[in-house]
Scaffold this motif. Structure first.
Motif, PDB file in Angstrom:
ATOM      1  N   ALA A 113      -8.698   0.246  -6.677  1.00 46.18           N
ATOM      2  CA  ALA A 113      -8.999   1.624  -6.286  1.00 46.18           C
ATOM      3  C   ALA A 113     -10.159   1.673  -5.302  1.00 46.18           C
ATOM      4  O   ALA A 113     -10.154   2.473  -4.361  1.00 46.18           O
ATOM      5  CB  ALA A 113      -9.325   2.456  -7.534  1.00 46.18           C
ATOM      6  N   PHE A 153      -4.212  -3.166  -5.007  1.00 43.50           N
ATOM      7  CA  PHE A 153      -4.312  -2.849  -6.428  1.00 43.50           C
ATOM      8  C   PHE A 153      -5.662  -2.230  -6.782  1.00 43.50           C
ATOM      9  O   PHE A 153      -5.783  -1.519  -7.771  1.00 43.50           O
ATOM     10  CB  PHE A 153      -4.095  -4.112  -7.271  1.00 43.50           C
ATOM     11  CG  PHE A 153      -2.671  -4.599  -7.270  1.00 43.50           C
ATOM     12  CD1 PHE A 153      -1.711  -3.982  -8.057  1.00 43.50           C
ATOM     13  CD2 PHE A 153      -2.296  -5.685  -6.489  1.00 43.50           C
ATOM     14  CE1 PHE A 153      -0.400  -4.434  -8.065  1.00 43.50           C
ATOM     15  CE2 PHE A 153      -0.987  -6.147  -6.494  1.00 43.50           C
ATOM     16  CZ  PHE A 153      -0.029  -5.518  -7.288  1.00 43.50           C
ATOM     17  N   ASP A 199      -1.019   2.395  -4.253  1.00 43.40           N
ATOM     18  CA  ASP A 199      -1.268   1.454  -5.343  1.00 43.40           C
ATOM     19  C   ASP A 199       0.055   0.734  -5.622  1.00 43.40           C
ATOM     20  O   ASP A 199       0.988   1.340  -6.148  1.00 43.40           O
ATOM     21  CB  ASP A 199      -1.752   2.200  -6.586  1.00 43.40           C
ATOM     22  CG  ASP A 199      -2.019   1.268  -7.761  1.00 43.40           C
ATOM     23  OD1 ASP A 199      -1.735   0.061  -7.655  1.00 43.40           O
ATOM     24  OD2 ASP A 199      -2.514   1.768  -8.791  1.00 43.40           O
ATOM     25  N   ARG A 256      -8.845   0.711  -1.923  1.00 40.09           N
ATOM     26  CA  ARG A 256      -8.008   1.778  -1.365  1.00 40.09           C
ATOM     27  C   ARG A 256      -8.887   2.878  -0.777  1.00 40.09           C
ATOM     28  O   ARG A 256      -8.570   3.443   0.278  1.00 40.09           O
ATOM     29  CB  ARG A 256      -7.074   2.350  -2.446  1.00 40.09           C
ATOM     30  CG  ARG A 256      -6.005   1.378  -2.911  1.00 40.09           C
ATOM     31  CD  ARG A 256      -4.855   2.087  -3.631  1.00 40.09           C
ATOM     32  NE  ARG A 256      -5.292   2.826  -4.809  1.00 40.09           N
ATOM     33  CZ  ARG A 256      -5.387   2.303  -6.028  1.00 40.09           C
ATOM     34  NH1 ARG A 256      -5.137   1.008  -6.218  1.00 40.09           N
ATOM     35  NH2 ARG A 256      -5.757   3.062  -7.046  1.00 40.09           N
TER      36      ARG A 256
END
Length: 391
Positions: free
Chosen positions: A197, A195, A213, A200
């Motif tokens: 950013a 979840f 996501d 990620r």
């Protein structure tokens, strides 16, 4: 020596006597020590962990009322060798498998009062479990040997093939280590899901091929096109269609062809290998429900609360569920050399550094996934809050 103790969830810098190495032990000056997710858990859940480990036969995990020096991810310099211990010269940089012999018992370093950890200026290690840092590897990256060994063990236990799709759920330090080791293994397609950013972005930096996501799309949607069976009717059709084709083959009995296909693994439906690296109640059941049929789910994340799954769902989809813990000495050694040989993209994992006086602030910072992944402690630093690290 100065050290950080944890007592009743309170972190405090204190002065402790310098340890003395026994036979077969080394005294190290701690150069760096990583803050592990299990340290964050242990701060508030050590009693539950101690109860569980007591059930499996080990009664030495620290409890909240006790004062413990945490830290099992460390790199240090040899200061002194114990009696009849001479494999390393003073000044050698080493990392060590975090187990320590104390009297007649062996204890996990940093998780027992009998084996104080690396949140300190000095630490004891077993010479037999120490490994010299090779190839001029930086101290910061050498400190990642332990968490990278966790990732390597998970990948080894998964028995994943290079052509299979890996799906990594959760891109905290454990998930990032799994991603890095999957790519070092040569797995061609790694899908990472988080979840956050920020995490990620770290997953991409560590080698993930596809980053998702989960608030927007399922990571399993990005595994389409690899021949996975998503629904039961597809499996039924595969069974009937395959037998129809086998029955039409002349001269060779169908069962011999089937047995040969089984021996080669060709009779098993193609499936991804999923690494659960979150450790939150409900995630395992979500993965069982969302994964393609016959998927293998490797549970790496540590969930500290009771959890529930629906066994009938896992049975109907024939999900292979595996739980993993730690690593072996050879995996620890191999993780170190993969780092030293530049085969693992581990540098992005390190996001900050603090001194001993900044450990409490570092724990707070690590609660925000957008800010930090792995913070290293430098006992010689005066930093009271995490500072950026350039590797």
């Amino acid at each position: 020596m100065r050290a950080v103790t944890c007592t009743d969830a309170k972190l405090e810098v204190v002065d402790l006597p310098s340890p003395r190495p026994a036979r077969g032990q080394l005294l190290l000056e701690v150069l760096r020590c990583g803050i592990c997710g299990s340290d964050l858990h242990a701060r508030h859940h050590c009693d539950e962990v101690a109860d569980i480990t007591a059930e499996v036969g080990y009664d030495g995990m620290f409890r909240s009322s006790e004062s413990v020096v945490l830290g099992h991810e460390f790199c240090g310099e040899v200061l002194e060798s114990g009696p009849r211990t001479s494999r390393f010269r003073a000044g050698t940089r080493v990392v060590a498998f975090p187990l320590l012999r104390n009297g007649s018992a062996v204890h996990p370093t940093g998780l027992s009062t009998a084996a104080p950890g690396g949140y300190a200026e000095q630490i004891l290690v077993e010479e037999s479990l120490a490994f010299a840092v090779p190839n001029g590897l930086s101290t910061e990256l050498a400190t990642l040997t332990e968490p990278m060994a966790v990732g390597l063990h998970a990948v080894n236990r998964s028995q994943i093939g290079r052509g299979q799709v890996a799906v990594v759920i959760g891109c905290g330090p454990v998930g990032l280590a799994v991603i890095a080791m999957l790519k070092a293994r040569g797995v061609r397609t790694v899908v990472a899901s988080d979840f956050s950013a920020g995490r990620r972005a770290l997953a991409t930096a560590c080698g993930a091929d596809v980053v998702v996501d989960p608030a927007v799309e399922s990571p399993f949607e990005r595994t389409a096109g690899h021949g996975h069976i998503e629904r039961a009717p597809e499996l039924f059709e595969l069974a009937v269609g395959s037998m129809e084709k086998l029955r039409r083959i002349p001269l060779v009995p169908w069962n011999r062809i089937y047995q040969a296909a089984e021996a080669l693994g060709a009779a098993t439906p193609k499936h991804p290998v999923i690494f659960e690296c979150v450790g939150v109640p409900g995630v395992i059941d979500q993965l069982i429900a969302g994964a393609p049929l016959a998927s293998r789910v490797v549970v790496v994340g540590v969930c500290m609360q009771p959890d529930r799954i629906r066994p009938v769902m896992a049975i109907n989809k024939e999900i292979d569920l595996r739980f993993v813990l730690g690593y072996t000495p050879i995996e620890f050694h191999n993780a170190l050399h993969l780092l030293a040989d530049g085969k693992v993209k581990a540098a992005p994992v390190v996001t900050g550094s603090v001194g001993l006086a900044g450990v409490d602030e570092a724990f707070t910072a690590l609660a925000d996934p957008e800010t930090h992944a792995k913070i290293l402690i430098d006992p010689r630093s005066d930093a009271t809050e995490p500072r950026p690290v350039s590797l």
